[in-house]
Every structure is written in structure tokens, then in C-alpha cells.
Design a protein around this motif. Structure first.
Motif, mmCIF file in Angstrom:
data_model
loop_
_atom_site.group_PDB
_atom_site.id
_atom_site.type_symbol
_atom_site.label_atom_id
_atom_site.label_comp_id
_atom_site.label_asym_id
_atom_site.label_seq_id
_atom_site.Cartn_x
_atom_site.Cartn_y
_atom_site.Cartn_z
ATOM 1 N N ARG A 257 -28.581 22.141 12.633
ATOM 2 C CA ARG A 257 -27.533 22.946 13.250
ATOM 3 C C ARG A 257 -27.509 22.684 14.754
ATOM 4 N NH1 ARG A 257 -31.378 27.327 11.290
ATOM 5 N NH2 ARG A 257 -32.717 27.835 13.056
ATOM 6 N N ASP A 258 -26.366 22.935 15.363
ATOM 7 C CA ASP A 258 -26.237 22.860 16.817
ATOM 8 C C ASP A 258 -26.749 24.163 17.413
ATOM 9 O OD1 ASP A 258 -24.760 20.277 16.984
ATOM 10 O OD2 ASP A 258 -23.207 21.407 15.912
ATOM 11 N N GLU A 259 -27.564 24.058 18.460
ATOM 12 C CA GLU A 259 -28.152 25.260 19.048
ATOM 13 C C GLU A 259 -28.093 25.221 20.567
ATOM 14 O OE1 GLU A 259 -32.103 26.119 17.828
ATOM 15 O OE2 GLU A 259 -31.653 26.177 15.684
ATOM 16 N N LEU A 260 -28.028 26.389 21.160
ATOM 17 C CA LEU A 260 -28.258 26.563 22.593
ATOM 18 C C LEU A 260 -29.675 27.084 22.755
ATOM 19 C CD1 LEU A 260 -24.921 28.286 23.702
ATOM 20 C CD2 LEU A 260 -25.462 25.842 23.630
ATOM 21 N N VAL A 261 -30.461 26.406 23.562
ATOM 22 C CA VAL A 261 -31.881 26.731 23.695
ATOM 23 C C VAL A 261 -32.180 27.146 25.127
ATOM 24 C CG1 VAL A 261 -34.239 25.901 23.427
ATOM 25 C CG2 VAL A 261 -32.452 25.068 21.880
ATOM 26 N N GLU A 262 -32.738 28.319 25.288
ATOM 27 C CA GLU A 262 -33.126 28.814 26.606
ATOM 28 C C GLU A 262 -34.587 28.507 26.850
ATOM 29 O OE1 GLU A 262 -34.033 33.131 28.000
ATOM 30 O OE2 GLU A 262 -31.856 32.903 28.031
ATOM 31 N N VAL A 263 -34.887 27.874 27.977
ATOM 32 C CA VAL A 263 -36.261 27.511 28.333
ATOM 33 C C VAL A 263 -36.607 28.203 29.643
ATOM 34 C CG1 VAL A 263 -37.872 25.654 28.875
ATOM 35 C CG2 VAL A 263 -36.066 25.275 27.174
ATOM 36 N N LEU A 264 -37.646 29.020 29.637
ATOM 37 C CA LEU A 264 -38.090 29.714 30.838
ATOM 38 C C LEU A 264 -39.349 29.037 31.360
ATOM 39 C CD1 LEU A 264 -37.686 33.435 29.743
ATOM 40 C CD2 LEU A 264 -36.097 32.046 31.052
ATOM 41 N N SER A 265 -39.345 28.700 32.642
ATOM 42 C CA SER A 265 -40.536 28.120 33.274
ATOM 43 C C SER A 265 -40.873 28.952 34.498
ATOM 44 C CB SER A 265 -40.296 26.657 33.654
ATOM 45 O OG SER A 265 -39.249 26.552 34.601
ATOM 46 N N GLY A 266 -41.883 28.520 35.233
ATOM 47 C CA GLY A 266 -42.380 29.330 36.343
ATOM 48 C C GLY A 266 -41.373 29.606 37.431
ATOM 49 N N ASP A 267 -40.493 28.654 37.741
ATOM 50 C CA ASP A 267 -39.614 28.808 38.883
ATOM 51 C C ASP A 267 -38.132 28.777 38.537
ATOM 52 O OD1 ASP A 267 -41.772 28.996 40.585
ATOM 53 O OD2 ASP A 267 -41.861 26.850 40.945
ATOM 54 N N LYS A 268 -37.793 28.549 37.272
ATOM 55 C CA LYS A 268 -36.378 28.458 36.931
ATOM 56 C C LYS A 268 -36.197 28.692 35.441
ATOM 57 C CE LYS A 268 -36.510 24.241 38.396
ATOM 58 N NZ LYS A 268 -36.212 22.858 38.825
ATOM 59 N N SER A 269 -34.958 28.954 35.072
ATOM 60 C CA SER A 269 -34.625 28.997 33.651
ATOM 61 C C SER A 269 -33.592 27.920 33.388
ATOM 62 C CB SER A 269 -34.099 30.377 33.253
ATOM 63 O OG SER A 269 -32.905 30.672 33.929
ATOM 64 N N LYS A 270 -33.685 27.324 32.203
ATOM 65 C CA LYS A 270 -32.785 26.236 31.846
ATOM 66 C C LYS A 270 -32.125 26.535 30.511
ATOM 67 C CE LYS A 270 -35.724 22.814 31.972
ATOM 68 N NZ LYS A 270 -36.261 21.426 31.961
ATOM 69 N N LEU A 271 -30.926 26.028 30.364
ATOM 70 C CA LEU A 271 -30.209 26.119 29.109
ATOM 71 C C LEU A 271 -29.964 24.706 28.610
ATOM 72 C CD1 LEU A 271 -28.928 28.295 27.252
ATOM 73 C CD2 LEU A 271 -26.759 27.815 28.404
ATOM 74 N N LEU A 272 -30.370 24.436 27.374
ATOM 75 C CA LEU A 272 -30.252 23.111 26.789
ATOM 76 C C LEU A 272 -29.354 23.160 25.554
ATOM 77 C CD1 LEU A 272 -34.049 22.175 26.861
ATOM 78 C CD2 LEU A 272 -32.327 21.357 28.465
#
Length: 609
Positions: A373-388
Motif C-alpha cells: 500500500r502507499d503510505e505517508l510515514v512520519e519520522v521523528l528525530s532529535g532536531d526535526k520531523s520528516k514526512l516520507l
């Protein structure tokens, strides 16, 4: 229709009159589900339909099913938040307004594993190298054996230990006074309450030697940056929220909020809301008993679904859709869940294979895997958040995934105005439009979309996202609903301190099979570990067959002796289906509605095969 045996489900299956499943087409599945849901709504109202989403379903799909419930007019949407992960988020939200902060392990000097597994936080042993390690757990796991301090605690008494540490720190004066004076609310009342938790009293409650209470407080005081990992072992207790609030208060008092090596507040991408804004006067199941949980999560409390189905109160569920969850293995009191599933007029289950729960379904739909399936993935790191954007990589799975099925069902049910999208990609594009993105644009960003950057102590200018704008040691939200405003300690409902003479405590943790020298099963039966004191009390022998029971259920197990567990207890390795069988759906955490599924009082006796 062709009747067949199957392992991995690829096509929809319908239960025949003889109780066996046969393959049907997607169009037939959509049509029959539409007709049955429509019939239930006509006869009993939309509120008689419930939808439950498990953790095997991606978060975006879950949000679209929540919109589907709102479009239908039922308030009874629930998810895994009813029993996993959300209690920790809610506790932090109540204390300092951040439900999912980033724990900055990389820059910390001390890591405390408090009823938690590093695996749950995607950490391996290398991430702990060079750091002081403390483990608080009833089970002496491999990390405990390598730790700088291991604190073996009585199951369910963690809140008292946290309050004892707080008392020691406050009494010493080694806390961030400036932060407390400026940025907190209710400290004086909090200080007065925790003053009763001396090391000696904490030892009586927790069975942790008073000198270890002092040592642990000293480690917290002397470490410049501490990261405390809490696991489901603390959530799934009937005192879980107040325990987790106490630990969040410990993070606060040391000045560990929004700093390197502590608890960072990293901004997260805000996608376009899927709320329809409909004024629905109907309230979700659980809102009267658990108003804070339902209010913050925006969901029903699924741990009450079985009793609602059976009693018809506050409103009777007649039809249910369950996606990616085996309710009989995760909801408390499996016997009552078993009865409730049989009482439903209609059940649809999404599963990768037929499970205990989906075996009761009228229609079983195949559950897609993440790569299907196609997904939007949220990644949280120490200094930023990313959306993949994670694109569909495999076509080996079902021809429709859960979101694509929902779009077809919504159109068949006359809900096209609320679900105007012709594909899952279009639906995700709608969510991304708030960021001036779509799936094509996001997929062209190999490192993802970076949302803002972290800045230290942002609360100085922004305040905290709480009613007072400050850290709240004392919560007006809780007191307005009749709860203790301070994170007060209370015994779990099934407590060893009020132990009936013929009962013993069984607990489970979040660690995996590698943590034990013995296998989890033997001769097809679960292995339960007992402390030598239990063997002595009941005159058991090693590898004896025993029956473990509560008034909710029972199972047979092979008993092994172990000195790595808390005295006078039993330990079963992360077996949710067995603990669900034993646990209560009436004795729940008064704030979250979580069951006490990680520690229970049981009867144990020898039995025969």
C-alpha cells in the motif's frame, strides 16, 4: 463460490451457512457489506455500528475510517489507543502538553529503562554504549544484568517509586528551582503530597530496598541529562496514568524538558484535517466513564465494547468492522469478548489470515502488508520531523487495500460527497494539500519533507500546551472530572498487598524471546516462570504442569523455576492472548480505561494433561 483452505488471505471470504469460508469477489463483498450496514442503520441507528482499527493498519488509513464513522453518524470509532501506547501520550499531555516528544538518547548521559524494552524504541545495545544504564523491572533481563543499577520492583507499584525519587530530589533541593518557580503550576501541593514517600515507605510498598531508592534518586540528581523510557508494562496497569504522570513530573523537575539529551519538543507536520465538523449529539461508548480518555483521543474506549454488545448499554453495538486486530487476544476478558462476538448481527474483519476473531466474522477481507500500500510515514528525530512517502512496492497482495476498499464502500453507501476521491493516492494528496504537497512531489524528495527545526526551550516564548500554559503538577482537567489532580499513588486493583491467601501474582513485560534461557513453549504449552518462593509455598516441582486461573478464564502451563523474577511472583513472557484471557474488563484504569493486563492475581494449582 469456491470453498478452499488458505493461509495468507488474498481475496475476500464469506462464511457459508455451514460455517465455512468461501472466496467471493470484491464487488460482492462491497455490495453485501453495504446492504448489511444499511439494514442495521435502518433498524437500530448509526450508533449501533462500531469500527475498530488495530496497530497493523497505517495511521492515515485509520484517520479515513474515523471520517467514515463521522459520515455515517456513529461516534463509535476506536483504535489500538484503547490499550496500547496512548496512555503514555495522555499522561505527558496532561503534565506538559506534549503527547509524543522526542527522547534524545544520543545526547543523554543516563538512560533509564523503566518497564521498557529498547526494541520498542528501535534502540540496540550500541546506542547505550558510554551511558549510565538503569533498569527498573520485576524481571532481571539481559540489560538489567549489564546495568549500572538494577531495581527489581513489585509489579504495579512503579508510581510509589517515582514519587519516592521525587521526594528525595525535592528534599535535597537538587532540582531546577528557577524552572519550577516560573514554568510550573501546583508545585507546593505536589511537594506536600510526595513528602510522605520516604525511602522506607517506598520500600514497604515496592519491595525495593530503601538504599536502592536513594541510589536511583542520586543518579537522577547527578546526571546532567536523563532519558527515561517507559513501556507498556506501566500503561497496562489499573494505576497506569497516575504512574506515568509521576514519571513525567520527574522529567520536568530536573529541567530535562526541551533540551539536548532530554525530552525534546519537535514540531510535527500538520496535514489537512479529515474531520467533517458534524454536530453529532451521540457520545462514544466510554465517554461517561472515561471522559478524559475519550475527550483527548476523540475515540470510543473499545474495552467496553463487549459489555455494550451484551448489555445494550449505553447503546447496543449490532455490527462491527475490525481491521488489523485480533480482539480476542488484545481486549480484556476474552470469555466476554467471545460471547459478544457471537451476539453481533454482522461482523467484518480485515486480517492477513483467519484469526480467533475473524473466525466469527461474516465476511473476512484480506489485510495488506506495508509494502502493498502507499503510505505517508512520519519520522521523528532529535532536531526535526520528516514526512516520507512510502510507495506500494509489491502487487502480490490483495487487489484492494483497506483505504481503496473504504472509498468504494463509501460511494456505494451514498457518501461520495464526503469521500470524493477515486483512488488512495488522491485521498493522500488531499491530506498533503495543507503543506502544498502531493504524493508525486513528496516521492521526489529522497530525504522527505522536513518540517521546521528544533530550538531549545521553545516554551520560554510559546509556553506549554496545557490549560495554564505551564507544566501542571496539579491538573484542573482531572479534578473537574473527579480524579486526583496530583499524580497520587494507588494500589493496582489486583494487588499483592491485599493478596488472598491462595493467590499469587503473575506479570509480563515487553521483552522478546531472546531474553529467556528457556523457550516460551514446551510440549505445545506456554512456559510460566515462578520464583523459588512460589515453588516452596505450593510444593511444586520444576517443569510441573499447572493450571493458572482467575474468575475470567484459565490455561495450562509448564512451570519453570527462576530467580530472575520478583519474589513470590509468576512471569509469562509477553503472551497477550493468555493475559487477555485472565484479565478483567471491569477493573480498568479510571482515567484511560486500560486493563491491568500486565499484572494480575491468579490461582495456581497442579493439574493433569
Amino acid at each position: 463460490m469456491k470453498e478452499e483452505k488458505f493461509d495468507r488471505l488474498i481475496s475476500p471470504m464469506k462464511k457459508n451457512d455451514n460455517g465455512k469460508f468461501s472466496e467471493i469477489s470484491w464487488s460482492q463483498a462491497v455490495s453485501e457489506i453495504k446492504d448489511k450496514l444499511g439494514s442495521v442503520i435502518s433498524s437500530f441507528g448509526a450508533e449501533s455500528i462500531a469500527v475498530h482499527i488495530g496497530s497493523d493498519v497505517d495511521s492515515q488509513t485509520s484517520e479515513f475510517y474515523k471520517r467514515f464513522c463521522e459520515s455515517l453518524g456513529t461516534p463509535n470509532f476506536s483504535s489500538y489507543k484503547s490499550y496500547s501506547g496512548y496512555a503514555s501520550e495522555l499522561a505527558r499531555k496532561l503534565v506538559y502538553g506534549q503527547s509524543r516528544p522526542v527522547l534524545d538518547f544520543e545526547n543523554s548521559d543516563t538512560v533509564v529503562l523503566w518497564g521498557a524494552s529498547p526494541d520498542s524504541f528501535k534502540l540496540d545495545s550500541s546506542a547505550l554504549e558510554g551511558k549510565k544504564l538503569v533498569v527498573v523491572d520485576p524481571f532481571k533481563n539481559s540489560f538489567a544484568k549489564e546495568s549500572d543499577l538494577y531495581v527489581q520492583i513489585r509489579p504495579g507499584s512503579d508510581g510509589a517509586l517515582a514519587l519516592g525519587i521525587l521526594n528525595s530530589i525535592i528534599q535535597s533541593g537538587d532540582y531546577d528551582r528557577e524552572f519550577v518557580d516560573i514554568f510550573t503550576k501546583g508545585f507546593e501541593d505536589f511537594r506536600e503530597y510526595v513528602s510522605a514517600f520516604s525511602p522506607e515507605r517506598v520500600e514497604m510498598i515496592t519491595w525495593v530496598p530503601s538504599e536502592d531508592v536513594v541510589k536511583l534518586a542520586e543518579i537522577y540528581r547527578s546526571s546532567s541529562r536523563v532519558c527515561t523510557l517507559t513501556g507498556k508494562s506501566l500503561e497496562l496497569q489499573t494505576n497506569g496514568i497516575q504512574t506515568l504522570r509521576a514519571i513525567a513530573s520527574l522529567e520536568t523537575i530536573l529541567g530535562n524538558l526541551d533540551v539536548d539529551g532530554g525530552v525534546k519538543f519537535v514540531a510535527k507536520p500538520e496535514l489537512k484535517s479529515l474531520s467533517l465538523g458534524k454536530d453529532n449529539s451521540l457520545k462514544p461508548i466510554g465517554c461517561e466513564r472515561f471522559p478524559v480518555f475519550c475527550g483527548f483521543s476523540g475515540e470510543a474506549q473499545s474495552n467496553l465494547f463487549a459489555s455494550s454488545i451484551l448489555s445494550g448499554e449505553p447503546n447496543s453495538i449490532k455490527a462491527m468492522m475490525v481491521l488489523g486486530n485480533d480482539a480476542l487476544s488484545s481486549w480484556p476478558n476474552s470469555s466476554r469478548t467471545y460471547q459478544a462476538l457471537q451476539e453481533l448481527d454482522f461482523l467484518v474483519a480485515f486480517d492477513s489470515s483467519v484469526t480467533l476473531t475473524s473466525s466469527f466474522a461474516d465476511i473476512v477481507l484480506p489485510l495488506s502488508l506495508p509494502e502493498e500500500r502507499d503510505e505517508l510515514v512520519e519520522v521523528l528525530s532529535g532536531d526535526k520531523s520528516k514526512l516520507l512517502f512510502s510507495p506500494k512496492l509489491s502487487s502480490d497482495g490483495p487487489s484492494l487495500n483497506e483505504l481503496e476498499f473504504l472509498l468504494k464502500l463509501a460511494k456505494e453507501m451514498g457518501l461520495s460527497s464526503d469521500f470524493p476521491w477515486s483512488s488512495g493516492i488522491e485521498a493522500l494528496d488531499y491530506r498533503l494539500s495543507a503543506l502544498d504537497l502531493d504524493c508525486n512531489k513528496l516521492s521526489a524528495m529522497p530525504n522527505g519533507y522536513c518540517y521546521g527545526s528544533w530550538s531549545e526551550k521553545s516554551y520560554i516564548s510559546k509556553g506549554f500546551d496545557t490549560p495554564s500554559g505551564k507544566v501542571e503538577f496539579k491538573s484542573d482537567i482531572l479534578s473537574s472530572h473527579g480524579y486526583d489532580s496530583i499524580p497520587a499513588y494507588m494500589e493496582v486493583e489486583e494487588s499483592m498487598l491485599t493478596n488472598p491467601p491462595n493467590s499469587v501474582h503473575i506479570f509480563t513485560t515487553t521483552f522478546g524471546n531472546s531474553e529467556l534461557e528457556e523457550p516460551i513453549t514446551e510440549d505445545g504449552l506456554p512456559v510460566v516462570f515462578a520464583h523459588s518462593a512460589v515453588f516452596k509455598k505450593y510444593h511444586f516441582h520444576d517443569r510441573e504442569l499447572v493450571d493458572i486461573s482467575t474468575d475470567r478464564g484459565n490455561f495450562k502451563a509448564i512451570l519453570h523455576e527462576s530467580e530472575d523474577i520478583c519474589p513470590n511472583t509468576l512471569y509469562i513472557q509477553n503472551c497477550p492472548s493468555y493475559m487477555a484471557l485472565l484479565s478483567s474488563d471491569t477493573s480498568l484504569d479510571p482515567i484511560s480505561g486500560y486493563p491491568g493486563a500486565k499484572s494480575l492475581l491468579v490461582d495456581i494449582s497442579e493439574t493433569v494433561r
